[in-house]
Design a protein around this motif. Structure first.
Motif, mmCIF file in Angstrom:
data_model
loop_
_atom_site.group_PDB
_atom_site.id
_atom_site.type_symbol
_atom_site.label_atom_id
_atom_site.label_comp_id
_atom_site.label_asym_id
_atom_site.label_seq_id
_atom_site.Cartn_x
_atom_site.Cartn_y
_atom_site.Cartn_z
ATOM 1 N N THR A 142 45.565 27.828 41.901
ATOM 2 C CA THR A 142 45.598 26.434 41.478
ATOM 3 C C THR A 142 44.207 25.848 41.685
ATOM 4 O OG1 THR A 142 46.150 25.424 43.621
ATOM 5 C CG2 THR A 142 47.987 26.272 42.292
ATOM 6 N N PRO A 143 43.874 24.749 40.983
ATOM 7 C CA PRO A 143 42.544 24.156 41.163
ATOM 8 C C PRO A 143 42.287 23.685 42.587
ATOM 9 C CG PRO A 143 43.566 23.344 39.154
ATOM 10 C CD PRO A 143 44.624 24.096 39.903
ATOM 11 N N ALA A 144 43.354 23.500 43.387
ATOM 12 C CA ALA A 144 43.184 23.028 44.763
ATOM 13 C C ALA A 144 42.852 24.157 45.741
ATOM 14 C CB ALA A 144 44.450 22.307 45.223
ATOM 15 N N ASP A 145 42.928 25.403 45.290
ATOM 16 C CA ASP A 145 42.657 26.537 46.179
ATOM 17 C C ASP A 145 41.205 26.536 46.640
ATOM 18 O OD1 ASP A 145 45.235 27.398 45.884
ATOM 19 O OD2 ASP A 145 44.771 28.882 44.345
ATOM 20 N N GLY A 149 39.552 32.085 48.244
ATOM 21 C CA GLY A 149 40.786 32.732 47.809
ATOM 22 C C GLY A 149 40.647 33.465 46.498
ATOM 23 N N GLN A 150 39.546 33.238 45.800
ATOM 24 C CA GLN A 150 39.307 33.906 44.521
ATOM 25 C C GLN A 150 38.322 35.065 44.639
ATOM 26 O OE1 GLN A 150 38.101 30.923 41.658
ATOM 27 N NE2 GLN A 150 39.904 29.650 41.991
ATOM 28 N N ASP A 151 37.790 35.286 45.839
ATOM 29 C CA ASP A 151 36.692 36.243 45.991
ATOM 30 C C ASP A 151 37.119 37.706 45.852
ATOM 31 O OD1 ASP A 151 34.907 34.221 46.271
ATOM 32 O OD2 ASP A 151 34.684 34.377 48.447
ATOM 33 N N TRP A 152 38.444 37.983 45.890
ATOM 34 C CA TRP A 152 38.871 39.379 45.775
ATOM 35 C C TRP A 152 38.500 39.985 44.419
ATOM 36 C CZ3 TRP A 152 42.470 40.557 41.950
ATOM 37 C CH2 TRP A 152 43.241 39.511 41.457
ATOM 38 N N VAL A 163 42.137 34.330 32.404
ATOM 39 C CA VAL A 163 42.907 33.794 31.288
ATOM 40 C C VAL A 163 43.683 32.571 31.770
ATOM 41 C CG1 VAL A 163 44.673 34.276 29.553
ATOM 42 C CG2 VAL A 163 43.147 36.113 30.320
ATOM 43 N N GLU A 164 43.467 31.441 31.123
ATOM 44 C CA GLU A 164 44.081 30.164 31.518
ATOM 45 C C GLU A 164 43.800 29.826 32.983
ATOM 46 O OE1 GLU A 164 44.690 28.031 29.619
ATOM 47 O OE2 GLU A 164 46.153 28.448 28.046
ATOM 48 N N ARG A 165 42.661 30.238 33.447
ATOM 49 C CA ARG A 165 42.190 29.910 34.789
ATOM 50 C C ARG A 165 40.701 29.600 34.710
ATOM 51 N NH1 ARG A 165 46.889 29.880 34.949
ATOM 52 N NH2 ARG A 165 48.310 31.025 36.336
ATOM 53 N N ARG A 166 40.244 28.628 35.504
ATOM 54 C CA ARG A 166 38.826 28.303 35.564
ATOM 55 C C ARG A 166 38.330 28.585 36.973
ATOM 56 N NH1 ARG A 166 38.664 22.349 32.923
ATOM 57 N NH2 ARG A 166 36.408 22.606 33.194
ATOM 58 N N PRO A 167 37.245 29.326 37.110
ATOM 59 C CA PRO A 167 36.786 29.717 38.450
ATOM 60 C C PRO A 167 36.321 28.516 39.262
ATOM 61 C CG PRO A 167 35.149 30.291 36.784
ATOM 62 C CD PRO A 167 36.367 29.837 36.044
ATOM 63 N N ALA A 168 36.593 28.572 40.556
ATOM 64 C CA ALA A 168 36.152 27.508 41.450
ATOM 65 C C ALA A 168 34.639 27.576 41.620
ATOM 66 C CB ALA A 168 36.838 27.639 42.811
ATOM 67 N N PRO A 169 33.952 26.422 41.654
ATOM 68 C CA PRO A 169 32.507 26.429 41.889
ATOM 69 C C PRO A 169 32.171 27.133 43.203
ATOM 70 C CG PRO A 169 33.232 24.257 41.180
ATOM 71 C CD PRO A 169 34.477 25.061 41.434
ATOM 72 N N GLY A 170 31.197 28.013 43.151
ATOM 73 C CA GLY A 170 30.774 28.722 44.347
ATOM 74 C C GLY A 170 31.571 29.957 44.675
ATOM 75 N N SER A 171 32.595 30.270 43.877
ATOM 76 C CA SER A 171 33.402 31.456 44.138
ATOM 77 C C SER A 171 32.852 32.658 43.386
ATOM 78 C CB SER A 171 34.856 31.220 43.706
ATOM 79 O OG SER A 171 34.940 31.174 42.285
ATOM 80 N N ALA A 172 33.254 33.852 43.841
ATOM 81 C CA ALA A 172 32.854 35.073 43.139
ATOM 82 C C ALA A 172 33.409 35.101 41.722
ATOM 83 C CB ALA A 172 33.338 36.294 43.919
#
Length: 360
Positions: A142-145, A149-152, A163-172
């Motif tokens: 979710t955008p609040a994560d 949590g996206q670095d894996w 797909v239908e997801r936008r990466p968090a700023p500063g994440s891998a």
């Protein structure tokens, strides 16, 4: 306890993955689901190209074809697609990806994580073990994560596209290509339409359990600020079955204090609300203009619902195109973050009187 259509269809696909082909009656008995319900679910899955029906039986669809692009096997590249569920929203994304993969001579493999974050990586590992040369990922984010949590995704051994997801700023994840619907723009389309009809306040009824729901909430806040509308307290849908009566009561109360327009995420919830509002003396569209979000079932409402339609099919197709381009380029092209704009289809629920039209 009853289970949702998405859960039933996920169980059907999981059963077919292990069996390959099975008679519908046997499948219904094994899953403990009425045969008539299984047949309806199979019809939906077949329409999305996920299964093949034949004389009372159902089987998996063999997708692999020879083509110009070559994967590790020497045939067309193998593309793994991870989605949080099948049914409704992601059916069209899958169908778009499937059509694009077939045109390119690629094999599409499906992994389903059922909106469970812990299942995402398990399903990805299975897709990789099955020979995926690249991945299309719609993980349970979710955008609040938090970005961590996206670095894996940084450790993935093959190229991947969100797909239908936008990466968090500063994440891998920012280093991955991505394709998504611009849901915030979709909400703005709905608000502008309602303002154009003379409404000075618009309520929002929304879920909070998916990426889309969070984006719609953010789009509502931003859109109200941009258009000078008061941001009404969001009417939450936590349990789509249990909360509908309470939501209808809250909407009727808002209507009584002068709010005469509402955006509802999603179509299913909007359609369920219509008779409950009528029972409380609120007529649609005479006393309340309704816009739904998704446009999967909106045209079937009574009255038919004005709706925002994310470009789901195009998202799936563009994601495949990006991944195949990345596989061919071997990392030599810039990272692409692509946003595709939804459309608004105007129908009866906002006061349209003749036919329907589409506004971009």
């Amino acid at each position: 306890m009853s289970i949702s259509a998405d859960e039933r269809r996920t169980r059907i696909l999981e059963a077919l993955e292990s069996r390959g082909s099975v008679r519908v009656a046997e499948l219904a008995e094994a899953l403990g689901i009425p045969a008539v319900t299984v047949r309806r679910d199979i019809a939906v899955l077949a329409e999305a190209g996920l299964v093949r029906r034949s004389h009372g039986s159902v089987s998996t669809v063999a997708e692999r074809q020879d083509g110009p692009a070559q994967g590790a096997s020497g045939r067309g590249p193998s593309v793994g697609l991870l989605v949080p569920a099948v049914g409704q929203y992601f059916d069209e994304v899958i169908a778009g990806a499937r059509a694009a993969a077939a045109r390119a001579g690629a094999q599409l493999m499906l992994g389903i994580s059922s909106y469970d974050a812990s299942a995402d990586r398990v399903q990805v590992e299975q897709l990789l073990k099955s020979g995926a040369d690249g991945l299309l990922l719609a993980p349970n984010w979710t955008p609040a994560d938090q970005p961590g949590g996206q670095d894996w995704v940084e450790d993935l051994p093959v190229p991947a596209v969100l797909v239908e997801r936008r990466p968090a700023p500063g994440s891998a994840a920012q280093e991955l290509d991505s394709v998504a619907s611009d849901h915030r723009h979709g909400v703005l389309l709905a608000l502008r339409h309602l303002v154009g009809l003379g409404h000075g306040a618009v309520a929002l009824v929304a879920r909070r359990d998916t990426w889309t729901a969070h984006e719609i909430r953010r789009g509502y806040t931003d859109g109200c600020a941009l258009l000078g509308l008061p941001a009404e307290p969001v009417i939450d849908i936590v349990n789509p079955v249990a909360d509908t009566e309470a939501v209808a009561a809250d909407l009727a109360e808002a209507c009584a204090r002068g709010v005469r327009a509402v955006l509802v995420h999603n179509d299913q919830d909007a359609i369920q609300l219509l008779p409950l509002l009528r029972a409380r003396g609120v007529q649609v569209p005479e006393q309340l203009a309704v816009v739904s979000y998704d446009d999967v079932f909106a045209a079937l409402g009574a009255p038919s619902l004005t709706a925002v339609a994310p470009p789901k099919h195009a998202v799936g197709a563009e994601a495949v195109a990006l991944l195949l381009r990345r596989l061919a380029a071997a990392g030599s092209t810039p990272v692409h973050h692509v946003l595709l704009l939804p459309k608004l289809t105007v129908r009866e629920s906002c006061g349209a009187t003749a036919g329907s039209r589409t506004a971009v």
